[in-house]
Write a protein that holds these residues in place. Sequence first.
Motif, PDB file in Angstrom:
ATOM      1  N   HIS A  17       0.630  -1.449  -0.128  1.00  0.00           N
ATOM      2  CA  HIS A  17       0.052   0.107   0.312  1.00  0.00           C
ATOM      3  C   HIS A  17       0.866   1.276   0.124  1.00  0.00           C
ATOM      4  CE1 HIS A  17      -2.849  -2.597   1.444  1.00  0.00           C
ATOM      5  NE2 HIS A  17      -3.664  -2.375   1.211  1.00  0.00           N
ATOM      6  N   VAL A  18       0.257   2.142  -1.038  1.00  0.00           N
ATOM      7  CA  VAL A  18       1.244   3.399  -1.217  1.00  0.00           C
ATOM      8  C   VAL A  18       0.057   4.652  -0.500  1.00  0.00           C
ATOM      9  CG1 VAL A  18       2.352   4.866  -2.580  1.00  0.00           C
ATOM     10  CG2 VAL A  18       3.333   2.158  -2.718  1.00  0.00           C
ATOM     11  N   PHE A  19       0.474   5.280   0.291  1.00  0.00           N
ATOM     12  CA  PHE A  19      -0.616   6.760   0.686  1.00  0.00           C
ATOM     13  C   PHE A  19      -0.439   8.031   0.468  1.00  0.00           C
ATOM     14  CE2 PHE A  19      -1.016   9.913   3.851  1.00  0.00           C
ATOM     15  CZ  PHE A  19      -1.817  10.334   4.182  1.00  0.00           C
ATOM     16  N   ALA A  20      -1.020   8.101  -0.397  1.00  0.00           N
ATOM     17  CA  ALA A  20      -0.948   9.578  -1.280  1.00  0.00           C
ATOM     18  C   ALA A  20      -1.754  10.915  -0.912  1.00  0.00           C
ATOM     19  CB  ALA A  20      -1.039   8.799  -2.782  1.00  0.00           C
ATOM     20  N   TYR A  21      -0.653  11.709  -0.616  1.00  0.00           N
ATOM     21  CA  TYR A  21      -1.208  13.129  -0.208  1.00  0.00           C
ATOM     22  C   TYR A  21      -1.378  14.518  -1.186  1.00  0.00           C
ATOM     23  CZ  TYR A  21       3.629  13.424   0.391  1.00  0.00           C
ATOM     24  OH  TYR A  21       4.894  13.221   0.398  1.00  0.00           O
ATOM     25  N   GLY A  22      -0.813  14.636  -1.940  1.00  0.00           N
ATOM     26  CA  GLY A  22      -0.005  15.615  -3.637  1.00  0.00           C
ATOM     27  C   GLY A  22      -0.892  15.005  -4.723  1.00  0.00           C
ATOM     28  N   SER A  23       0.395  15.203  -5.285  1.00  0.00           N
ATOM     29  CA  SER A  23      -0.152  15.025  -6.414  1.00  0.00           C
ATOM     30  C   SER A  23      -0.513  13.299  -7.324  1.00  0.00           C
ATOM     31  CB  SER A  23       0.937  15.264  -7.495  1.00  0.00           C
ATOM     32  OG  SER A  23       2.489  14.077  -8.183  1.00  0.00           O
ATOM     33  N   LEU A  24       0.189  12.693  -5.733  1.00  0.00           N
ATOM     34  CA  LEU A  24       0.074  10.639  -6.601  1.00  0.00           C
ATOM     35  C   LEU A  24      -1.309  10.727  -6.119  1.00  0.00           C
ATOM     36  CD1 LEU A  24       2.321   9.195  -4.152  1.00  0.00           C
ATOM     37  CD2 LEU A  24       2.035   9.772  -6.394  1.00  0.00           C
ATOM     38  N   MET A  25      -2.463  12.232  -5.098  1.00  0.00           N
ATOM     39  CA  MET A  25      -3.278  11.844  -5.449  1.00  0.00           C
ATOM     40  C   MET A  25      -4.647  12.093  -6.968  1.00  0.00           C
ATOM     41  SD  MET A  25      -5.235  13.454  -1.725  1.00  0.00           S
ATOM     42  CE  MET A  25      -4.427  14.763  -2.722  1.00  0.00           C
ATOM     43  N   TRP A  26      -4.222  12.769  -7.755  1.00  0.00           N
ATOM     44  CA  TRP A  26      -4.637  13.378  -9.104  1.00  0.00           C
ATOM     45  C   TRP A  26      -4.354  12.959  -9.884  1.00  0.00           C
ATOM     46  CZ3 TRP A  26      -1.539  17.131 -10.822  1.00  0.00           C
ATOM     47  CH2 TRP A  26      -0.988  17.963  -9.867  1.00  0.00           C
TER      48      TRP A  26
ATOM     49  N   LEU B 278       5.788  15.115   3.234  1.00  0.00           N
ATOM     50  CA  LEU B 278       4.293  15.248   5.156  1.00  0.00           C
ATOM     51  C   LEU B 278       5.615  15.423   6.359  1.00  0.00           C
ATOM     52  CD1 LEU B 278       2.797  11.463   5.181  1.00  0.00           C
ATOM     53  CD2 LEU B 278       1.273  13.565   4.772  1.00  0.00           C
ATOM     54  N   ASP B 279       5.161  16.169   7.381  1.00  0.00           N
ATOM     55  CA  ASP B 279       5.732  16.665   7.901  1.00  0.00           C
ATOM     56  C   ASP B 279       4.977  16.026   9.778  1.00  0.00           C
ATOM     57  OD1 ASP B 279       8.157  17.619   9.479  1.00  0.00           O
ATOM     58  OD2 ASP B 279       7.726  19.969   8.852  1.00  0.00           O
ATOM     59  N   ARG B 280       5.888  16.372  10.548  1.00  0.00           N
ATOM     60  CA  ARG B 280       6.003  15.502  11.336  1.00  0.00           C
ATOM     61  C   ARG B 280       4.300  16.081  12.393  1.00  0.00           C
ATOM     62  NH1 ARG B 280      11.935  15.769  13.773  1.00  0.00           N
ATOM     63  NH2 ARG B 280      12.799  14.498  12.611  1.00  0.00           N
ATOM     64  N   GLY B 281       4.317  15.618  12.916  1.00  0.00           N
ATOM     65  CA  GLY B 281       2.941  15.975  13.636  1.00  0.00           C
ATOM     66  C   GLY B 281       1.499  16.265  13.369  1.00  0.00           C
ATOM     67  N   GLY B 282       0.988  15.362  14.156  1.00  0.00           N
ATOM     68  CA  GLY B 282      -1.357  16.352  13.246  1.00  0.00           C
ATOM     69  C   GLY B 282      -1.172  15.491  13.243  1.00  0.00           C
ATOM     70  N   LYS B 283      -2.212  14.924  12.258  1.00  0.00           N
ATOM     71  CA  LYS B 283      -2.955  13.859  11.132  1.00  0.00           C
ATOM     72  C   LYS B 283      -3.324  14.271  10.043  1.00  0.00           C
ATOM     73  CE  LYS B 283      -7.582  15.274  12.072  1.00  0.00           C
ATOM     74  NZ  LYS B 283      -8.958  14.963  12.531  1.00  0.00           N
ATOM     75  N   CYS B 284      -2.888  13.197   8.578  1.00  0.00           N
ATOM     76  CA  CYS B 284      -3.421  13.568   7.340  1.00  0.00           C
ATOM     77  C   CYS B 284      -4.830  12.747   6.730  1.00  0.00           C
ATOM     78  CB  CYS B 284      -2.569  13.753   7.178  1.00  0.00           C
ATOM     79  SG  CYS B 284      -1.904  13.995   4.744  1.00  0.00           S
ATOM     80  N   ASP B 285      -5.307  13.190   5.944  1.00  0.00           N
ATOM     81  CA  ASP B 285      -6.320  12.399   4.937  1.00  0.00           C
ATOM     82  C   ASP B 285      -5.691  12.198   3.739  1.00  0.00           C
ATOM     83  OD1 ASP B 285      -7.940  11.560   7.588  1.00  0.00           O
ATOM     84  OD2 ASP B 285      -8.897  13.964   7.503  1.00  0.00           O
ATOM     85  N   GLY B 286      -5.800  11.436   3.221  1.00  0.00           N
ATOM     86  CA  GLY B 286      -5.648  11.391   1.951  1.00  0.00           C
ATOM     87  C   GLY B 286      -6.101   9.101   1.188  1.00  0.00           C
ATOM     88  N   VAL B 287      -5.372   9.375   0.618  1.00  0.00           N
ATOM     89  CA  VAL B 287      -5.680   8.087  -0.002  1.00  0.00           C
ATOM     90  C   VAL B 287      -4.898   7.168  -0.111  1.00  0.00           C
ATOM     91  CG1 VAL B 287      -6.104   7.343  -2.671  1.00  0.00           C
ATOM     92  CG2 VAL B 287      -7.007   9.421  -1.959  1.00  0.00           C
ATOM     93  N   LEU B 288      -5.523   5.416  -0.168  1.00  0.00           N
ATOM     94  CA  LEU B 288      -4.461   5.148   0.182  1.00  0.00           C
ATOM     95  C   LEU B 288      -4.568   3.576  -1.088  1.00  0.00           C
ATOM     96  CD1 LEU B 288      -2.463   3.413   2.284  1.00  0.00           C
ATOM     97  CD2 LEU B 288      -4.620   1.715   2.776  1.00  0.00           C
TER      98      LEU B 288
END
Length: 239
Positions: free
Chosen positions: A62-71, A112-122
């Motif tokens: 599995h690869v977690f996408a949060y930027g251009s990999l999402m679109w 991705l930087d440390r701290g918090g949470k991130c919603d994206g695409v797996l």
Amino acid sequence: MSDDRRTTDSDYEMTRESLARGTLLHALRADPPAGMTVRSDAELERTLRTTLERHPSGRDLHVFAYGSLMWNPALDMAGSSVARVDGWHRAFCLRLIIARGTPEQPGAMLALDRGGKCDGVLYRIDAAKVEAELRLLWRREMLADSYQPHWITAKVDGHAIRALTFVVNRSHDRYLGGYALDRVAHLIRTGRGPLGTSRDYFDSTVQALARLGLHDAGIERLVREIRGADDAEAEAANG
């Protein structure tokens, strides 16, 4: 390829075909931006093998996408789902000097930087295709040492799934940690390179989050800051 080749817009296209040909790698090695060191094929292979050593052979990955990999994933995927990652957040925390920026007109790039949470695409990659697909992904994300591959835990409908993603190298000289919001917004508004503008990248990310029904407080703060700067510029231009 001759040593005097100059990069063109098509060299920076993020498609499966261009990644398979190694177009961007060859272009950057022939004409690297000032201050940027591009990894060799041997270095890319070494980091890929080190990462794969921590993945069980014969298993889907599995690869977690949060930027251009999402679109624009450019991956051969067996499935995808919305996921959340704790302990990391989406941030425009890298100064960009290729693709959508140059040393003269730098932009800003997500990591991705440390701290918090991130919603994206797996994304799920079939076990038989893991090595081939990651090799393409490495040519996209691991050209320099601004990103580091990292194994994380993503949550999908309450289920924990081990996934690979790319986090910022905080020791890199292009890391923007501590930059004021208005300075990051300025980079996004003014960055321009062979692939287009940093603003287009930002807008595509905002649109992808909206399509997925995801909210990101940091991105929403940047949206307000950028729109405020746009309005101030327009007001100044109109006297």
